[in-house]
Design a protein around this motif. Structure first.
Motif, PDB file in Angstrom:
ATOM      1  N   SER A 110      -1.578  -6.504  -8.166  1.00  0.00           N
ATOM      2  CA  SER A 110      -1.914  -6.351 -10.071  1.00  0.00           C
ATOM      3  C   SER A 110      -1.847  -7.299 -10.634  1.00  0.00           C
ATOM      4  O   SER A 110      -0.005  -7.659 -10.287  1.00  0.00           O
ATOM      5  CB  SER A 110      -1.317  -4.510 -10.283  1.00  0.00           C
ATOM      6  OG  SER A 110      -1.520  -4.681 -11.380  1.00  0.00           O
ATOM      7  N   HIS A 111      -2.359  -7.671 -11.260  1.00  0.00           N
ATOM      8  CA  HIS A 111      -1.846  -8.916 -11.992  1.00  0.00           C
ATOM      9  C   HIS A 111      -1.592  -8.332 -13.407  1.00  0.00           C
ATOM     10  O   HIS A 111      -1.097  -8.616 -14.409  1.00  0.00           O
ATOM     11  CB  HIS A 111      -3.039  -9.838 -12.912  1.00  0.00           C
ATOM     12  CG  HIS A 111      -3.105 -10.619 -11.641  1.00  0.00           C
ATOM     13  ND1 HIS A 111      -2.392 -12.240 -11.362  1.00  0.00           N
ATOM     14  CD2 HIS A 111      -4.098 -10.783 -10.793  1.00  0.00           C
ATOM     15  CE1 HIS A 111      -2.946 -12.217 -10.477  1.00  0.00           C
ATOM     16  NE2 HIS A 111      -3.608 -11.837  -9.830  1.00  0.00           N
ATOM     17  N   ASP A 161       2.529  -2.695 -12.773  1.00  0.00           N
ATOM     18  CA  ASP A 161       3.926  -3.189 -11.534  1.00  0.00           C
ATOM     19  C   ASP A 161       3.522  -3.116 -10.296  1.00  0.00           C
ATOM     20  O   ASP A 161       2.433  -2.160  -9.799  1.00  0.00           O
ATOM     21  CB  ASP A 161       5.018  -1.708 -11.724  1.00  0.00           C
ATOM     22  CG  ASP A 161       5.638  -1.542 -11.226  1.00  0.00           C
ATOM     23  OD1 ASP A 161       6.672  -3.000 -10.946  1.00  0.00           O
ATOM     24  OD2 ASP A 161       5.931  -0.458 -10.444  1.00  0.00           O
ATOM     25  N   ASN A 162       3.633  -4.698 -10.016  1.00  0.00           N
ATOM     26  CA  ASN A 162       2.667  -5.045  -8.199  1.00  0.00           C
ATOM     27  C   ASN A 162       4.029  -4.702  -7.008  1.00  0.00           C
ATOM     28  O   ASN A 162       4.944  -4.789  -7.467  1.00  0.00           O
ATOM     29  CB  ASN A 162       3.092  -5.995  -8.529  1.00  0.00           C
ATOM     30  CG  ASN A 162       2.119  -7.151  -7.474  1.00  0.00           C
ATOM     31  OD1 ASN A 162       1.292  -6.311  -7.103  1.00  0.00           O
ATOM     32  ND2 ASN A 162       2.690  -8.082  -7.041  1.00  0.00           N
ATOM     33  N   LYS A 163       2.959  -4.091  -6.994  1.00  0.00           N
ATOM     34  CA  LYS A 163       4.157  -3.560  -6.014  1.00  0.00           C
ATOM     35  C   LYS A 163       3.949  -4.087  -4.086  1.00  0.00           C
ATOM     36  O   LYS A 163       4.496  -4.058  -2.537  1.00  0.00           O
ATOM     37  CB  LYS A 163       4.031  -1.588  -5.512  1.00  0.00           C
ATOM     38  CG  LYS A 163       4.516  -0.773  -6.512  1.00  0.00           C
ATOM     39  CD  LYS A 163       3.727   0.567  -5.752  1.00  0.00           C
ATOM     40  CE  LYS A 163       4.254   1.698  -7.496  1.00  0.00           C
ATOM     41  NZ  LYS A 163       4.052   0.824  -8.400  1.00  0.00           N
ATOM     42  N   TRP A 164       2.841  -5.113  -4.100  1.00  0.00           N
ATOM     43  CA  TRP A 164       2.190  -5.934  -3.326  1.00  0.00           C
ATOM     44  C   TRP A 164       1.729  -7.289  -2.707  1.00  0.00           C
ATOM     45  O   TRP A 164       1.705  -7.261  -4.034  1.00  0.00           O
ATOM     46  CB  TRP A 164       1.027  -4.949  -2.360  1.00  0.00           C
ATOM     47  CG  TRP A 164       1.286  -4.084  -1.892  1.00  0.00           C
ATOM     48  CD1 TRP A 164       1.256  -2.415  -2.343  1.00  0.00           C
ATOM     49  CD2 TRP A 164       2.148  -2.549  -0.451  1.00  0.00           C
ATOM     50  NE1 TRP A 164       1.746  -1.065  -1.891  1.00  0.00           N
ATOM     51  CE2 TRP A 164       1.755  -1.436  -0.682  1.00  0.00           C
ATOM     52  CE3 TRP A 164       2.512  -4.025   0.733  1.00  0.00           C
ATOM     53  CZ2 TRP A 164       2.329  -0.721   0.343  1.00  0.00           C
ATOM     54  CZ3 TRP A 164       2.737  -3.073   1.585  1.00  0.00           C
ATOM     55  CH2 TRP A 164       2.899  -1.164   1.632  1.00  0.00           C
ATOM     56  N   TYR A 165       1.914  -7.989  -2.225  1.00  0.00           N
ATOM     57  CA  TYR A 165       1.380  -9.346  -2.302  1.00  0.00           C
ATOM     58  C   TYR A 165       0.898  -9.418  -1.085  1.00  0.00           C
ATOM     59  O   TYR A 165       1.064  -8.850   0.483  1.00  0.00           O
ATOM     60  CB  TYR A 165       2.252 -10.826  -2.421  1.00  0.00           C
ATOM     61  CG  TYR A 165       3.022 -10.769  -3.613  1.00  0.00           C
ATOM     62  CD1 TYR A 165       2.433 -11.413  -4.934  1.00  0.00           C
ATOM     63  CD2 TYR A 165       4.311  -9.793  -3.889  1.00  0.00           C
ATOM     64  CE1 TYR A 165       2.998 -12.008  -5.617  1.00  0.00           C
ATOM     65  CE2 TYR A 165       4.327 -10.378  -5.144  1.00  0.00           C
ATOM     66  CZ  TYR A 165       3.308 -10.516  -6.495  1.00  0.00           C
ATOM     67  OH  TYR A 165       4.378 -11.172  -7.423  1.00  0.00           O
ATOM     68  N   LYS A 166      -0.503 -10.230  -0.457  1.00  0.00           N
ATOM     69  CA  LYS A 166      -1.158  -9.900   0.458  1.00  0.00           C
ATOM     70  C   LYS A 166      -1.475 -12.106   1.117  1.00  0.00           C
ATOM     71  O   LYS A 166      -1.588 -12.492   0.112  1.00  0.00           O
ATOM     72  CB  LYS A 166      -2.544  -9.814   0.707  1.00  0.00           C
ATOM     73  CG  LYS A 166      -3.408 -10.216  -0.616  1.00  0.00           C
ATOM     74  CD  LYS A 166      -4.893  -9.617   0.114  1.00  0.00           C
ATOM     75  CE  LYS A 166      -5.866 -10.109  -0.899  1.00  0.00           C
ATOM     76  NZ  LYS A 166      -7.327  -9.685  -0.859  1.00  0.00           N
TER      77      LYS A 166
END
Length: 412
Positions: free
Chosen positions: A378-379, A382-387
């Motif tokens: 998510s931009h 609250d971002n929880k992951w990076y791929k």
């Protein structure tokens, strides 16, 4: 494989030249009735000497319009040559890869996976309207929370409710109890028919849904459904890395599949592929398109024949064995990345047969994310992951550099 063939460069050039010769030639033929032409020669240099050895670029210059569906009756006869190569692509994918029987499918090369997914939703919505006399309020679209945004987009366009099913945070698998509860509540609220979208490689995680989770639950609740597989990302990976997969037309409950050629296949944007079983696509026939030879059953209408030729070129360059080798190489690189992350005790998700690794955001600094151009879940929130997507351009040296800098960052 019966339909997916590998050709030499000269064979590809000869077949494409022959196909273009069967099409109308706007530079030489008298053609008064078509609102189409080759690319403007004042802008695009259509006599460039390199074009004679570049079949795909020749087709872009010729600019054939593949309007319609070439697996279904007649199509615009002035583009019959390149339409045949599109049919060869569809045969290779529908029959050889996704286990359809010959002549038991329809499909077309669309301007992207989003349209192909919405084509499926539109087709099934109309199927329930036509065949079951359903109202819009009685139809629901069902898919996981990890589903591509084209599905809520399609739900909005078609004015059909979308039921979003939760998934487990760590495994990204459907919450079957929540699925049953949500469907039971929907049935109590008047929903009678379901359009199901099951994922073969989600955009963020590469996760693969088990279609049986939907099938068994819907059958138990006696809710009629149509099942679409969104393989926009995984369609050119999962069937090759997992050759025991039954997520294909061998399963009688699967009625359609979307694949994207502009992701793993590295075709030009936008190039999606839509394939469905026979006797379904007529539900989106636009009867008012009477001037179109063969009528039109696609969302886009006019579409580029050059994109179809680009897909044909890629498939016929690699052949099925060459493509399997390419996918296997990317799997090995993904395996390497996962082993390195394991040694650092960094938590991540990876579907075993896919080439996407999604790392929990708490391990990734903003500097690392920016340096390696990692994509966040998510931009906005609250971002929880990076791929990380291990595509063809992601070399082992890139992964080694990433691991070294991640190690220094985590244990600083």
């Amino acid at each position: 494989m019966k339909y997916w063939k590998k050709y030499s460069h000269q064979e590809r050039l000869d077949k494409t030249t022959e196909a273009l010769a069967q099409n109308v030639n706007f530079a030489q033929d008298i053609s008064l009735g078509f609102p189409a032409s080759k690319l403007d020669g004042k802008v695009f240099y259509d006599n460039a000497p390199f074009l004679k050895d570049a079949p795909t670029l020749q087709t872009f210059v010729a600019n054939p319009n593949h309007i319609g569906c070439h697996t279904l009756g007649q199509s615009e006869s002035v583009f019959s040559g390149t339409q045949q190569l599109e049919r060869e692509v569809l045969n290779a994918l529908a029959i050889d890869v996704f286990k359809s029987k010959p002549n038991e499918f329809d499909g077309y090369i669309s301007p992207g996976g989003t349209e192909a997914n919405i084509q499926a939703l539109w087709m099934y919505r109309n199927y329930f309207l036509h065949e079951h006399n359903a109202s819009l309020q009685e139809i629901a679209i069902v898919s996981s929370e990890d589903t591509h945004y084209s599905i809520p987009k399609g739900a909005n366009l078609l004015q059909v409710d979308w039921l979003k099913i939760p998934v487990d945070f760590s495994t990204r698998q459907l919450d079957k109890k929540a699925l049953q509860a949500i469907l039971l509540q929907a049935k109590d609220n008047g929903k009678k028919y379901c359009i199901v979208v099951s994922n073969m490689g989600t955009t963020m995680f590469g996760s693969v849904d088990n279609p049986l989770d939907y099938i068994e639950t819907l059958n138990a609740l006696q809710l009629p459904f149509k099942l679409h597989i969104d393989g926009a990302y995984g369609g050119f990976v999962y069937p090759f890395s997992n050759q025991q997969s039954t997520i294909n037309f061998s399963n009688p409950d699967i009625s359609s599949i979307t694949i994207d050629a502009h992701k793993m296949l590295q075709a030009p944007y936008g190039t999606g592929i839509f394939i469905c079983r026979k006797n379904l696509i007529h539900h989106v026939l636009t009867k008012e398109a009477e001037y179109v030879e063969g009528m039109d059953v696609t969302l886009c209408g006019s579409r580029s024949g050059a994109n179809a030729i680009a897909v044909w070129m890629i498939l016929s360059t690699y052949g099925p064995h060459g493509w399997f080798e390419k996918v296997s190489t990317l799997q090995l690189r993904t395996d390497f990345l996962c082993r390195e992350l394991d040694q650092l005790n960094i938590r991540y998700f990876r579907e075993p047969f896919m080439n996407i690794v999604t790392i929990e955001a708490k391990y990734i600094s903003s500097e690392i994310a920016h340096r390696f151009r990692l994509v966040p879940q998510s931009h906005l929130n609250d971002n929880k992951w990076y791929k990380i997507v291990v595509m063809n351009h992601v070399e082992p040296e890139h992964l080694i550099t990433f691991i070294a800098e991640l190690n220094a960052s985590v244990y600083a």
